[in-house]
Design an enzyme around this catalytic site. Sequence first.
Site, PDB file in Angstrom:
ATOM      1  CG  ASP A 102      67.243  64.674  -4.503  1.00 36.22           C
ATOM      2  OD1 ASP A 102      66.832  64.179  -5.573  1.00 36.22           O
ATOM      3  OD2 ASP A 102      68.430  64.990  -4.297  1.00 36.22           O
ATOM      4  CG  ASP A 204      71.965  66.906  -6.780  1.00 32.33           C
ATOM      5  OD1 ASP A 204      71.463  66.172  -7.638  1.00 32.33           O
ATOM      6  OD2 ASP A 204      72.493  67.998  -7.037  1.00 32.33           O
ATOM      7  CD  GLU A 274      73.462  62.593  -9.155  1.00 32.92           C
ATOM      8  OE1 GLU A 274      73.665  63.671  -8.583  1.00 32.92           O
ATOM      9  OE2 GLU A 274      72.954  62.517 -10.289  1.00 32.92           O
ATOM     10  CG  HIS A 349      65.461  63.466 -11.782  1.00 34.83           C
ATOM     11  ND1 HIS A 349      66.114  62.506 -11.019  1.00 34.83           N
ATOM     12  CD2 HIS A 349      66.181  64.594 -11.648  1.00 34.83           C
ATOM     13  CE1 HIS A 349      67.169  63.047 -10.463  1.00 34.83           C
ATOM     14  NE2 HIS A 349      67.241  64.310 -10.813  1.00 34.83           N
ATOM     15  CG  ASP A 350      69.415  63.733 -13.614  1.00 33.59           C
ATOM     16  OD1 ASP A 350      70.164  63.531 -12.644  1.00 33.59           O
ATOM     17  OD2 ASP A 350      68.735  64.774 -13.742  1.00 33.59           O
TER      18      ASP A 350
HETATM   19  O1  TEU Z   1      72.603  65.433 -11.384  1.00 39.58           O
HETATM   20  C1  TEU Z   1      74.022  65.468 -11.400  1.00 39.58           C
HETATM   21  C2  TEU Z   1      74.419  64.915 -12.670  1.00 39.58           C
HETATM   22  O2  TEU Z   1      75.274  64.107 -12.746  1.00 39.58           O
HETATM   23  C3  TEU Z   1      73.647  65.455 -13.830  1.00 39.58           C
HETATM   24  O3  TEU Z   1      74.431  66.544 -14.245  1.00 39.58           O
HETATM   25  C4  TEU Z   1      73.466  64.431 -14.898  1.00 39.58           C
HETATM   26  O4  TEU Z   1      74.453  63.445 -14.811  1.00 39.58           O
HETATM   27  C5  TEU Z   1      73.601  65.119 -16.233  1.00 39.58           C
HETATM   28  O5  TEU Z   1      72.321  65.538 -16.508  1.00 39.58           O
HETATM   29  C6  TEU Z   1      74.177  64.196 -17.279  1.00 39.58           C
HETATM   30  O6  TEU Z   1      74.149  64.842 -18.542  1.00 39.58           O
HETATM   31  C7  TEU Z   1      72.067  66.014 -10.226  1.00 39.58           C
HETATM   32  C8  TEU Z   1      70.544  65.971 -10.365  1.00 39.58           C
HETATM   33  O7  TEU Z   1      70.126  64.604 -10.451  1.00 39.58           O
HETATM   34  C9  TEU Z   1      70.158  66.732 -11.609  1.00 39.58           C
HETATM   35  O8  TEU Z   1      68.749  66.653 -11.830  1.00 39.58           O
HETATM   36  C10 TEU Z   1      70.574  68.181 -11.401  1.00 39.58           C
HETATM   37  O9  TEU Z   1      70.289  68.896 -12.592  1.00 39.58           O
HETATM   38  C11 TEU Z   1      72.079  68.281 -11.088  1.00 39.58           C
HETATM   39  O10 TEU Z   1      72.519  67.350 -10.113  1.00 39.58           O
HETATM   40  C12 TEU Z   1      72.375  69.653 -10.505  1.00 39.58           C
HETATM   41  O11 TEU Z   1      71.802  69.721  -9.227  1.00 39.58           O
END
Ligand code: TEU
Length: 575
Positions: A102, A204, A274, A349-350
């Site tokens: 990642d 990311d 992503e 994880h999000d």
């Molecule tokens: O997530 C990007 C993102 O889109 C997140 O902000 C998510 O959509 C948001 O939580 C929606 O409310 C990436 C990673 O997957 C995330 O874990 C990180 O916190 C973020 O980027 C910052 O690196």
Amino acid sequence: MQRKCHPAWWRCAVIYQVYPRSFQDSNADGIGDLRGILSRIDYIASLGVDALWINPVFSSPGKDNGYDISDYRSIGPAYGTMTDMEELILRAHEKGLRIILDMVFNHTSNVHEWFRQACLSRDNPFYSYYHWWPAERGRPPYRCGFFDAAGEAWQYNAPTDSWYLHYFSPEQPDLNWENPRVRRELYDILRFWIGKGVDGFRFDAITFVAKDTSWPEIALSTLRDNYQGDWGNYYASSPHLHGYLKEMRREILGAPGGPGGSDGGAPEILLFGEAPGVPPEQSLLFVGEDRGELDLISHFDGMVLGYLQGEYRKPDPNGYNRSQFKQVYSTWTDLFRRDGWGTVYLGSHDQPRMVSRWGDDRGEFRIRSAKLLLTFLLTMRATPIIYNGDELGMRNIRFASIDDYRDIETIQNYQRIATAGGDPEAFLRDQQLAGRDNGRTPFQWTAGPQGGFTTATPWLRVNPDHRWVNREAEEADPGSVLNYTRALLRLRRRFAALTAGDFNLLNHDDSPVLAYSRSLGRTTIAVLLNFSGEEAPFDGLLSLSGQVLINNDASVSRAGKSLRLAPWQALVFDC
Ligand code: TEU
Ligand code: CA
């Protein structure tokens, strides 16, 4: 039987996402780590998946659980050592598993050496590694900071008398991709990890890396939390983005014979982005096979379903609209009918746990609906991403207190809402359904203390339901979600129609039944999924005489030419 599939390995692969912090602790500090993953590599291989995407384990102060990197070439001590990572890559390959790392290239940690230097003076050579607004120009134009208690994306730094940009938290300053030195540094980081033998990267928030540095005042709605609406789309639509992605691919994979496939052979290294803020009509700009940019992207159009428009992760009391779900996921499948390829996921994880978000995690419906959701993921025409624990039907933990949370996004938004005179308690109730920490609770290996995840106090509380939702119990139960997942993965290997086959939606109505077929050559497989807790009829099948391949219910009830699907029934027919 070997599957017929597109030469690129990731076209028919199933990706298993491991959240290292919560997967397995090997040294009794309450934090999951690389040796923990190593100790479970046989379990991962036993599922029948093809690749492992592991969230960041690089050096980081951990403000955003590793999405704030301070050194891209070293492993954070909480996660282990470079030797552990090298061993994991080796052991995974021995098991036939590919490794996807990642890469967080939109921003670094604020304690990265580059940023430390940049903050010293405007003359420092690293100052231009980041985006700055000199104070003499007055206040910078408003931008939304997703993890900032004030919702701001600019932070003042006195030594340079200027503001720096951070789309996420102030501890995550955005890199300036307009600076070719920055891009070269990032490509070197990718080469370093390719040299270590990794098979791909998940980039990311990669759609945010380009900025409109004319810094216009943006008259977007004041919905600072409308993450998936105005701000996400604006951030993903800056000039140069596609130029940067083309250059990145050319630089690290380009020349034939390179790791991107020798002389036009099957590409070896996966570039998976992503892609927040990307609408369907732009998808092929990123993954079109003649674009020379990314191979896969993950979209967010499904992740806003069931939340009130313009609100920050505020669940709709009526749940998500099944017709919209059908429309989003069939649209994102049809896009790649002739070019490019997609991914499909319902948890990460999000996100909250998929059985709590999209199924029904209560009583017997937990098992049935978890199986239905896994059937969806593993029979759609896309590369599926299974999030660790969803193969067990793990559920939301539904924290009641803000003190239980560790997620910067929850904590900062709670503070912002409280400061703004909003209703933080209502926010907490929403987070019980929608908060990211629901998906980050430790993997539940056993019914024993801390679910077998750790012998110490875990960094995040273990769901008390581990007493009955756990890997050990499910191994022993032929009807478990875990064994159903394995059966689905075997089915995917058996039928090329489920990987390379065409997708055809069988019903466009607003019935809760999602029905589609997958066909290749003379094989046609029908998938019928009742996304509801009620019985539902379906009569769109040409023939009901086919062999049942998968069924998460004891029966197949027919009524003349139509079927009556039981609540949350998943039925897969070989027509
Ligand atoms: O997530 C990007 C993102 O889109 C997140 O902000 C998510 O959509 C948001 O939580 C929606 O409310 C990436 C990673 O997957 C995330 O874990 C990180 O916190 C973020 O980027 C910052 O690196
Ligand atoms: Ca540990």
